[in-house]
Design an enzyme around this catalytic site. Structure first.
Site, PDB file in Angstrom:
ATOM      1  N   HIS A   1      -1.169   2.401 -25.077  1.00  0.00           N
ATOM      2  CA  HIS A   1       0.108   2.270 -24.369  1.00  0.00           C
ATOM      3  C   HIS A   1       0.580   3.646 -23.909  1.00  0.00           C
ATOM      4  O   HIS A   1       0.314   4.660 -24.562  1.00  0.00           O
ATOM      5  CB  HIS A   1       1.146   1.625 -25.283  1.00  0.00           C
TER       6      HIS A   1
ATOM      7  N   LYS B   1      -2.343   4.797  -7.627  1.00  0.00           N
ATOM      8  CA  LYS B   1      -2.264   5.076  -6.192  1.00  0.00           C
ATOM      9  C   LYS B   1      -0.840   5.487  -5.840  1.00  0.00           C
ATOM     10  O   LYS B   1       0.059   4.645  -5.824  1.00  0.00           O
ATOM     11  CB  LYS B   1      -2.660   3.851  -5.375  1.00  0.00           C
TER      12      LYS B   1
ATOM     13  N   GLY C   1      -9.463   1.251  -3.788  1.00  0.00           N
ATOM     14  CA  GLY C   1     -10.002   0.338  -2.789  1.00  0.00           C
ATOM     15  C   GLY C   1      -9.144  -0.906  -2.682  1.00  0.00           C
ATOM     16  O   GLY C   1      -8.104  -1.025  -3.342  1.00  0.00           O
TER      17      GLY C   1
ATOM     18  N   LYS D   1      -1.191   3.924   1.835  1.00  0.00           N
ATOM     19  CA  LYS D   1      -1.208   2.507   2.207  1.00  0.00           C
ATOM     20  C   LYS D   1      -0.040   1.760   1.570  1.00  0.00           C
ATOM     21  O   LYS D   1       0.380   0.708   2.066  1.00  0.00           O
ATOM     22  CB  LYS D   1      -2.554   1.874   1.850  1.00  0.00           C
TER      23      LYS D   1
ATOM     24  N   ASP E   1      -7.984  -0.869   2.090  1.00  0.00           N
ATOM     25  CA  ASP E   1      -6.793  -1.055   1.267  1.00  0.00           C
ATOM     26  C   ASP E   1      -5.554  -1.279   2.127  1.00  0.00           C
ATOM     27  O   ASP E   1      -4.630  -1.998   1.736  1.00  0.00           O
ATOM     28  CB  ASP E   1      -6.604   0.169   0.365  1.00  0.00           C
TER      29      ASP E   1
ATOM     30  N   ARG F   1       2.758  -6.197  -3.775  1.00  0.00           N
ATOM     31  CA  ARG F   1       4.166  -5.962  -4.090  1.00  0.00           C
ATOM     32  C   ARG F   1       4.856  -5.178  -2.975  1.00  0.00           C
ATOM     33  O   ARG F   1       6.033  -5.400  -2.686  1.00  0.00           O
ATOM     34  CB  ARG F   1       4.295  -5.223  -5.422  1.00  0.00           C
ATOM     35  N   ASN F   2       4.132  -4.249  -2.346  1.00  0.00           N
ATOM     36  CA  ASN F   2       4.717  -3.484  -1.241  1.00  0.00           C
ATOM     37  C   ASN F   2       5.034  -4.404  -0.061  1.00  0.00           C
ATOM     38  O   ASN F   2       6.109  -4.308   0.541  1.00  0.00           O
ATOM     39  CB  ASN F   2       3.751  -2.384  -0.810  1.00  0.00           C
TER      40      ASN F   2
END
Length: 296
Positions: free
Chosen positions: A30, A71, A99, A154, A207, A218-219
């Site tokens: 964690h 990323k 990727g 990206k 990507d 999510r973006n």
């Protein structure tokens, strides 16, 4: 090989599943750890980029290579993940895996491809062999800068893709937007030392297509929510997890290393997220930019 995966999110679990399938011994730690629970041969960082520095500062540097699975770019420094590792722990063998890889699909056993980059050919080959199998094809590259920059930028353009879809601008507009995002990503990446061919590959174009076109991203979902009238706070809550495009947009905006490189899409996303600019005004500003040759 015994591999420590620092971070227990979906992508960390997906990477662990691939390693186990390939006969290795992954285990999870964690991000709040203070000491390493056991010895290991390789460390994979699978935590949000903005948490990397504070996590590394809490534990002693292990004498093993480090592979970034994250990323994004750190706010304040503009550092890529491997740069944060080097800044905190000093020089060591570093690699990044990036990727078009949705963790949920990988956990379901669906086919995917990715690229591992390192300045060390030996380490790139080693990591490639660790992860590569019939359903998860791994290519290798020596362009660590380009692979990490593509994976980071990206995220911003994924938000732009969601905005485009949410405004119902059509497929022509979507294709045109992504083409210009790729050109912008390439310009910014070249400024930092990336190679042009990298941005046409899996960690760039691949990507980008995934992140800016799919509701699994999510973006993309954050951009979609904003276009449908949600506030940034509401959109982040609906995303239910870290949306790397938001801090990355802030990092790109304040990063002096990009100098005078033109980045109109990233600039508009920043203004929408942090300056309250109305989305349709951003769209008009992009459409009304001066006509220019395609390469600019």
């Amino acid at each position: 090989m015994k591999v420590c995966l620092l971070g227990e999110g979906r992508w960390g679990r997906a990477a662990g599943a691939i390693l186990a399938e390939n006969g290795h011994e992954p285990f999870f730690a964690h991000h709040t750890l203070a000491t390493w629970p056991q010895a290991f041969d390789l460390l994979c960082l699978a935590i949000p980029v903005q948490h990397v520095r504070q996590t590394l500062l809490r534990v002693a540097a292990p004498p093993v290579p480090v592979v970034s699975l994250g990323k994004g770019l750190e706010i304040g420094t503009g550092f890529r993940v491997t740069e944060i590792v080097r800044d905190v722990w000093g020089s060591r063998p570093l690699a990044a895996l990036s990727g078009p890889n949705f963790a949920a699909e990988i956990l379901r056993g669906l086919p995917a491809a990715t690229v591992v980059a390192s300045e060390s050919e030996e380490l790139a080959t080693r990591v490639q062999q660790l992860f590569h199998n019939r359903r998860f094809r791994v290519y290798r590259s020596s362009d660590l800068v380009g692979v990490e920059i593509g994976g980071a930028l990206k995220n911003i353009y994924g938000i732009a893709g969601g905005l485009c879809t949410g405004l119902a601008l059509g497929e022509n507009a979507s294709a045109s937007l992504l083409t210009r995002c790729l050109a912008e990503m390439t310009r910014l990446g070249l400024r930092l030392g990336g190679r042009p061919e990298t941005f046409a590959g899996l960690s760039g174009l691949g990507d980008l297509i995934l992140t800016a076109r799919s509701p699994q991203s999510r973006n993309f979902r954050l951009g979609l929510s904003l276009a449908q009238g949600a506030s940034l706070k509401e959109a982040l809550a609906m995303a239910g997890s870290v949306v790397e495009g938001v801090p990355t947009a802030a990092s790109v905006h304040e990063n002096p290393l990009f100098g005078d490189v033109k980045k109109p899409v990233a600039d508009e996303i920043y203004q929408i997220l942090f300056e309250g600019k109305e989305i349709r005004h951003s769209l008009l500003d992009l459409l009304e930019r001066e006509a220019a040759p395609e390469g600019r």
